[in-house]
Design an enzyme around this catalytic site. Sequence first.
Site, PDB file in Angstrom:
ATOM      1  CG  HIS A  77      -2.023   2.315   7.754  1.00 36.97           C
ATOM      2  ND1 HIS A  77      -3.124   1.377   7.573  1.00 36.97           N
ATOM      3  CD2 HIS A  77      -1.233   2.214   7.473  1.00 36.97           C
ATOM      4  CE1 HIS A  77      -2.421   1.003   6.815  1.00 36.97           C
ATOM      5  NE2 HIS A  77      -1.350   0.327   6.916  1.00 36.97           N
ATOM      6  CB  CYS A 128       2.287   0.071   8.046  1.00 36.64           C
ATOM      7  SG  CYS A 128       2.846   1.131   6.429  1.00 36.64           S
TER       8      CYS A 128
END
Length: 186
Positions: free
Chosen positions: A146, A162
Amino acid sequence: MTTTILSRRALIGAAAATFAMPSLIRAQEAEGFNRRNISSFAQQDWRDHFENLGTGAIVCDTVSRALHFWSADDEDYRVFPTSVPKTDDLTRRGYTRIVRKKEGPSWTPTASQMERFPEWRPMGPGPDNPLGTHALYFDWPAYLIHGTHDTRKIGRRSSDGCIGLFNETVEELYALVPVGTQVRLI
């Protein structure tokens, strides 16, 4: 005015280091050390990770903090700087795929994040959203690639699991990556 005086010993040491450096570099290359580019990203070859390119391939290198992308036809290869998980406990490694893409993602803290940070609350799209402007979801729950609005995080161990990219970079990758792209985190 300052005068610098070099001793004979310092001069001989500097000369010896100058002549020894090329030999040391050749010795490291002969021993199979990873060569690095000017940005210190370890070079990757998709063949070291996948049998074929399929619809495309991504390797997320958590050591050199870089994301490597190859298009399905092997004509397009790009390397992007990333943020990576803060600790090895938060890092999942292995093979996965992109199963969903979302522009303007909303964010909900995981159960483990809520235990560690009880003040965190779900958040819709916008400038304070930790997922930035775009998200590429893996088939592993709660792991994704992301963007981030906090550009200080890129190049650091700063995520909760992440792989983070600059918003401009994740937008570029989002346009290139189809659902089904194979991914490996190393």
